[in-house]
Design a protein around this motif. Structure first.
Motif, PDB file in Angstrom:
ATOM      1  N   HIS A 168       0.819  -1.216   0.000  1.00 23.08           N
ATOM      2  CA  HIS A 168       0.000   0.000   0.000  1.00 23.08           C
ATOM      3  C   HIS A 168       0.856   1.270   0.000  1.00 23.08           C
ATOM      4  O   HIS A 168       0.437   2.303  -0.538  1.00 23.08           O
ATOM      5  CB  HIS A 168      -0.923   0.016   1.228  1.00 23.08           C
ATOM      6  CG  HIS A 168      -2.080  -0.924   1.124  1.00 23.08           C
ATOM      7  ND1 HIS A 168      -1.963  -2.275   1.322  1.00 23.08           N
ATOM      8  CD2 HIS A 168      -3.397  -0.698   0.810  1.00 23.08           C
ATOM      9  CE1 HIS A 168      -3.143  -2.843   1.168  1.00 23.08           C
ATOM     10  NE2 HIS A 168      -4.030  -1.921   0.849  1.00 23.08           N
ATOM     11  N   PRO A 171       2.823   2.509  -3.871  1.00 17.99           N
ATOM     12  CA  PRO A 171       2.184   3.410  -4.858  1.00 17.99           C
ATOM     13  C   PRO A 171       2.106   4.850  -4.370  1.00 17.99           C
ATOM     14  O   PRO A 171       2.284   5.791  -5.163  1.00 17.99           O
ATOM     15  CB  PRO A 171       0.778   2.804  -5.015  1.00 17.99           C
ATOM     16  CG  PRO A 171       0.890   1.402  -4.549  1.00 17.99           C
ATOM     17  CD  PRO A 171       1.923   1.410  -3.472  1.00 17.99           C
ATOM     18  N   GLY A 174       5.615   6.290  -4.595  1.00 21.91           N
ATOM     19  CA  GLY A 174       5.975   6.481  -6.000  1.00 21.91           C
ATOM     20  C   GLY A 174       5.272   7.669  -6.619  1.00 21.91           C
ATOM     21  O   GLY A 174       5.889   8.483  -7.325  1.00 21.91           O
ATOM     22  N   TRP A 175       3.957   7.780  -6.357  1.00 18.09           N
ATOM     23  CA  TRP A 175       3.230   8.912  -6.930  1.00 18.09           C
ATOM     24  C   TRP A 175       3.650  10.230  -6.273  1.00 18.09           C
ATOM     25  O   TRP A 175       3.635  11.273  -6.927  1.00 18.09           O
ATOM     26  CB  TRP A 175       1.732   8.692  -6.796  1.00 18.09           C
ATOM     27  CG  TRP A 175       0.937   9.613  -7.687  1.00 18.09           C
ATOM     28  CD1 TRP A 175       0.092  10.597  -7.306  1.00 18.09           C
ATOM     29  CD2 TRP A 175       0.953   9.632  -9.111  1.00 18.09           C
ATOM     30  NE1 TRP A 175      -0.439  11.236  -8.384  1.00 18.09           N
ATOM     31  CE2 TRP A 175       0.073  10.660  -9.525  1.00 18.09           C
ATOM     32  CE3 TRP A 175       1.612   8.874 -10.076  1.00 18.09           C
ATOM     33  CZ2 TRP A 175      -0.152  10.949 -10.860  1.00 18.09           C
ATOM     34  CZ3 TRP A 175       1.387   9.173 -11.425  1.00 18.09           C
ATOM     35  CH2 TRP A 175       0.513  10.207 -11.800  1.00 18.09           C
ATOM     36  N   GLY A 199      -3.681  10.775 -11.214  1.00 17.34           N
ATOM     37  CA  GLY A 199      -3.451   9.693 -10.264  1.00 17.34           C
ATOM     38  C   GLY A 199      -4.714   8.873 -10.030  1.00 17.34           C
ATOM     39  O   GLY A 199      -4.661   7.636  -9.958  1.00 17.34           O
ATOM     40  N   HIS A 203      -5.021   4.937 -11.195  1.00 21.86           N
ATOM     41  CA  HIS A 203      -5.343   3.927 -10.179  1.00 21.86           C
ATOM     42  C   HIS A 203      -6.489   3.037 -10.652  1.00 21.86           C
ATOM     43  O   HIS A 203      -6.394   1.796 -10.626  1.00 21.86           O
ATOM     44  CB  HIS A 203      -5.714   4.617  -8.864  1.00 21.86           C
ATOM     45  CG  HIS A 203      -6.244   3.670  -7.829  1.00 21.86           C
ATOM     46  ND1 HIS A 203      -5.428   3.036  -6.916  1.00 21.86           N
ATOM     47  CD2 HIS A 203      -7.516   3.233  -7.566  1.00 21.86           C
ATOM     48  CE1 HIS A 203      -6.161   2.251  -6.137  1.00 21.86           C
ATOM     49  NE2 HIS A 203      -7.435   2.365  -6.515  1.00 21.86           N
ATOM     50  N   ALA A 206      -5.517   0.813 -13.596  1.00 24.46           N
ATOM     51  CA  ALA A 206      -4.675  -0.317 -13.212  1.00 24.46           C
ATOM     52  C   ALA A 206      -5.492  -1.417 -12.542  1.00 24.46           C
ATOM     53  O   ALA A 206      -5.327  -2.611 -12.843  1.00 24.46           O
ATOM     54  CB  ALA A 206      -3.559   0.169 -12.289  1.00 24.46           C
ATOM     55  N   TRP A 222      -8.090   0.092  -0.444  1.00 23.57           N
ATOM     56  CA  TRP A 222      -7.476   0.958  -1.450  1.00 23.57           C
ATOM     57  C   TRP A 222      -8.267   2.255  -1.667  1.00 23.57           C
ATOM     58  O   TRP A 222      -7.720   3.227  -2.181  1.00 23.57           O
ATOM     59  CB  TRP A 222      -7.371   0.220  -2.785  1.00 23.57           C
ATOM     60  CG  TRP A 222      -6.340  -0.872  -2.771  1.00 23.57           C
ATOM     61  CD1 TRP A 222      -6.568  -2.198  -2.651  1.00 23.57           C
ATOM     62  CD2 TRP A 222      -4.931  -0.707  -2.892  1.00 23.57           C
ATOM     63  NE1 TRP A 222      -5.388  -2.901  -2.674  1.00 23.57           N
ATOM     64  CE2 TRP A 222      -4.356  -1.995  -2.824  1.00 23.57           C
ATOM     65  CE3 TRP A 222      -4.075   0.388  -3.040  1.00 23.57           C
ATOM     66  CZ2 TRP A 222      -2.983  -2.221  -2.899  1.00 23.57           C
ATOM     67  CZ3 TRP A 222      -2.705   0.170  -3.120  1.00 23.57           C
ATOM     68  CH2 TRP A 222      -2.173  -1.114  -3.051  1.00 23.57           C
ATOM     69  N   PRO A 352      -3.940   5.879  -1.977  1.00 24.06           N
ATOM     70  CA  PRO A 352      -2.552   6.231  -2.330  1.00 24.06           C
ATOM     71  C   PRO A 352      -2.400   7.650  -2.869  1.00 24.06           C
ATOM     72  O   PRO A 352      -1.380   8.302  -2.631  1.00 24.06           O
ATOM     73  CB  PRO A 352      -2.189   5.189  -3.395  1.00 24.06           C
ATOM     74  CG  PRO A 352      -3.064   4.020  -3.092  1.00 24.06           C
ATOM     75  CD  PRO A 352      -4.365   4.631  -2.629  1.00 24.06           C
TER      76      PRO A 352
END
Length: 715
Positions: A168, A171, A174-175, A199, A203, A206, A222, A352
């Motif tokens: 968790h 991401p 990274g973002w 973003g 998300h 994906a 999430w 995220p």
């Protein structure tokens, strides 16, 4: 139209931050309490945004939530949850909202008082390292909050590595990196809103490719919980107020005070920074009152307070929304009201993305206030900043707030103590009274110059600076080699002293008294005199003078006690002349007696005569711009009065008045003209006497300047 479009762009950023802060503040509560929290956050943003925009000095003031204040309030929520472990979620939710309301009421009251008494200048008195420490600690708290929002629960760094946790966190981190790089690379105000929307889109794309639907994502943590209908919530109503655990809330008083302190500090810093960033004139006190009223209203409504946002307001200004007050009102209403129309859509926001936003905000605070601020601080000052961050990491943000204030005070005290409280020091060759003495007396005083030392004090004497003063005095006593007889402390620029400074000064009296040195306080301010109290009782080794001149007269009188007075005629001034020339000059001098208080010369009148004071004392008084007369000099026997005006033919520059009965010898201008015609050698001799006296005064001034340079405060 431009104001509305600019307002909508800023509203997207404010709403994104609001959702992140809501998840941080209420994410640990049950879904029902999270829904209540979301309503309170939205309603609070609308209320304070409209009020702040309407009352602010600036037309583009965006009043919303600030990460630093939210970080402190998140610590308050965590502490309250820990103390109410085992209590019902309805009790915890009501107590949390009551605490937020208390923070708003306290902050609003403080801001109104500051704005009412002209407290905008308070920002000038807050050390930079204190602000840097508090904001850097807030940045650390936001970093941890970003991880909490991304994972759905508090992150304990000691449990890493954890596969589920990393799944968790990765991401979000990274973002956050992508966002931070893009913001730095592209300066457009549309970058951050675009990244937030991108973003969210990436998300869902994906997870759609992975075959995980909305329900599965929400089940795995999430996505945010999908709020139901948002119903009004008011914690002060009887039904909800009965649920508040007032005892637990009272235990969190330090956290409430810390949150209020940070909120007030943010208002001061943001308003001041916004003025610099936009080059717009700001009435700081008016904006303090505006934010205070907004905070009070939010507190009375049981909401979560915010403050004027420097970054959001500056962005609105750059987008062209700075000309109409409607632009920030659009921001407030769009953020506060639009989500209430369709709250379910907020359940599609990925954690995220919100966590990444908090990570970016936290990193920005750390970079600015922990790293870049080094250029503006000394090493000793900067060390306060990481210490506060470490305290925040180990003991929580409320502890860091008070630790930052304490460390700032300690740092100031230590650094202030390193500076000398003595701004200058002079011996008897420079520190002289206003009494114009005869050549013999002047020579005697110069010969005993090392017997007098004047220390000019400055600032506030406390345990650090008073100890430094005592050390410097002991060094001067050792360097004097037993020649010092008078130590004068000139206190006109002394701001005050504390109890420890009084004890140190009493010790100084003991040290000087043991060596037979007279300690004199000169021009002591009333506040300092009251603080010293009985320690100022005059005695053989202690004197208190109203002015420095009075103190120096005492010192000179002591040093001249064994010097024989010169004769009572003009011969002292004419000594060294040819007897015939001296006799011719004395024959032209008119003798007179001047009663006490009578004027020997009057300021502004013609300089038609030259006076030789043979007996008595006379005071030189000057009136500036028609004001009261001020004593600037005093003449004694064997002195010359009015020689400059007499030679130049200019009006008198001062009034000379007899302090005692005076015997005076006068040379009129007519007598001088007669001498120049009949006895030119005698007139030339008189000019030599006057020029010699003036040359000696000029030499004295040169020596004084050199001594002033030497005597200016040394490190």
């Amino acid at each position: 139209m431009a104001a509305a479009s600019a307002g909508l762009v800023v509203a997207l950023l404010v709403l994104s931050s609001l959702l992140s802060y809501t998840a941080l503040l209420f994410g640990g509560l049950a879904p029902a309490q999270q829904t209540q929290g979301l309503f309170v956050m939205l309603a609070s943003c609308a209320l304070m945004g409209v009020v702040g925009a309407a009352l602010s000095t600036l037309r583009f003031s965006v009043v919303c939530f600030d990460g630093s204040a939210v970080a402190v309030m998140a610590s308050f929520t965590a502490g309250l949850a820990a103390s109410l472990r085992g209590a019902g979620q309805d009790v915890l939710g009501a107590t949390v909202l009551a605490g937020f309301g208390a923070i708003g009421l306290l902050s609003g009251a403080v801001l109104l008082v500051l704005g009412g008494v002209g407290g905008g200048a308070v920002i000038r008195f807050i050390p930079l390292q204190v602000m840097a420490g508090l904001f850097a600690a807030s940045g650390w708290a936001l970093l941890m909050g970003g991880l909490k929002v991304a994972t759905g629960h508090a992150v304990d760094l000691g449990t890493w590595p954890d596969r589920e946790l990393l799944l968790h966190v990765a991401p979000a981190v990274g973002w956050a990196v992508v966002t931070a790089v893009a913001i730095r690379r592209f300066k457009s105000p549309f970058v951050l809103p675009g990244l937030i929307l991108l973003g969210v889109g990436l998300h869902h794309a994906a997870f759609a490719a992975l075959g995980l639907g909305i329900d599965a994502q929400r089940e795995a943590g999430w996505l945010l919980s999908a709020p139901g209908a948002l119903a009004p919530v008011l914690v002060w109503l009887p039904d909800m107020a009965r649920l508040v655990a007032w005892g637990a809330l009272l235990q969190q008083a330090p956290s409430i005070a810390a949150a209020a302190a940070v909120a007030c500090l943010l208002v001061l810093v943001n308003v001041n920074g916004l003025e610099l960033a936009t080059r717009q004139d700001v009435d700081l006190d008016r904006d303090l009152r505006a934010n205070g009223i907004a905070a009070l209203l939010v507190g009375l409504a049981g909401g979560v307070m915010g403050c004027l946002s420097m970054t959001r307001s500056a962005l609105l200004f750059r987008l062209g929304g700075g000309t109409r007050r409607s632009a920030p009102i659009v921001v407030a209403l769009a953020v506060g009201l639009l989500p209430m129309a369709a709250p379910g859509i907020l359940g599609f926001v990925p954690r995220p993305v919100l966590g990444a936003l908090l990570l970016v905000l936290g990193y920005g605070l750390l970079e600015t206030w922990l790293w870049r601020v080094r250029e503006r601080l000394t090493r000793a000052e900067w060390l306060t900043v990481p210490m506060v961050v470490l305290i925040a990491a180990w003991f929580g943000l409320p502890a860091a707030v008070f630790a930052g204030l304490a460390l700032g005070c300690m740092t100031f005290a230590v650094m202030y103590s390193l500076g000398s409280p003595v701004r200058a020091r002079y011996r008897g060759d420079v520190a002289q009274s206003h009494v114009d003495r005869s050549d013999a007396e002047r020579g005697a005083l110069v010969a005993q110059a090392d017997a007098v030392l004047v220390l000019y004090l400055q600032g506030f004497l406390f345990f650090g600076t008073a100890s430094r003063l005592l050390i410097e005095v002991k060094k001067e006593l050792a360097a004097a080699g037993g020649r010092l007889r008078h130590l004068v402390l000139e206190c006109a620029n002394l701001d005050g002293l504390d109890g420890s400074a009084r004890a140190t000064l009493e010790r100084m009296q003991q040290v000087t008294g043991a060596l037979g040195i007279v300690l004199t306080y000169a021009a002591l301010p009333a506040v300092a005199a009251a603080r010293l109290g009985g320690a100022l009782t005059p005695g053989p080794g202690l004197r208190v003078a109203a002015t420095l001149d009075e103190a120096l007269e005492w010192c000179e009188a002591d040093m001249l006690s064994g010097v024989a007075k010169e004769g009572g005629d003009a011969s002292a001034l004419l000594r060294g002349l040819d007897p015939a020339e001296a006799a011719a000059l004395e024959a032209e001098l008119e003798r007179s007696v001047v009663a006490v208080g009578a004027a020997l010369t009057v300021q502004g009148e013609a300089s038609d005569d030259l006076l030789f004071l043979e007996r008595g004392q006379a005071s030189v008084l000057v009136s500036f711009d028609g004001g009261p007369e001020v004593r600037v000099r005093q003449f004694g026997p064997g002195t010359m009065i009015g020689e400059i005006g007499f030679l130049l033919g200019s009006p008198r520059t001062a009034t000379v008045r007899a302090l005692t009965e005076c015997e005076v010898r006068t040379l009129t201008r007519a007598a001088l003209q007669r001498l120049e015609a009949e006895r030119p050698e005698a007139a030339l001799a008189l000019q030599r006497v006057v020029m010699g006296r003036l040359s000696r005064r000029l030499l004295d001034k040169d020596q004084l300047i050199a001594a002033l340079v030497r005597g200016t405060r040394r490190g």
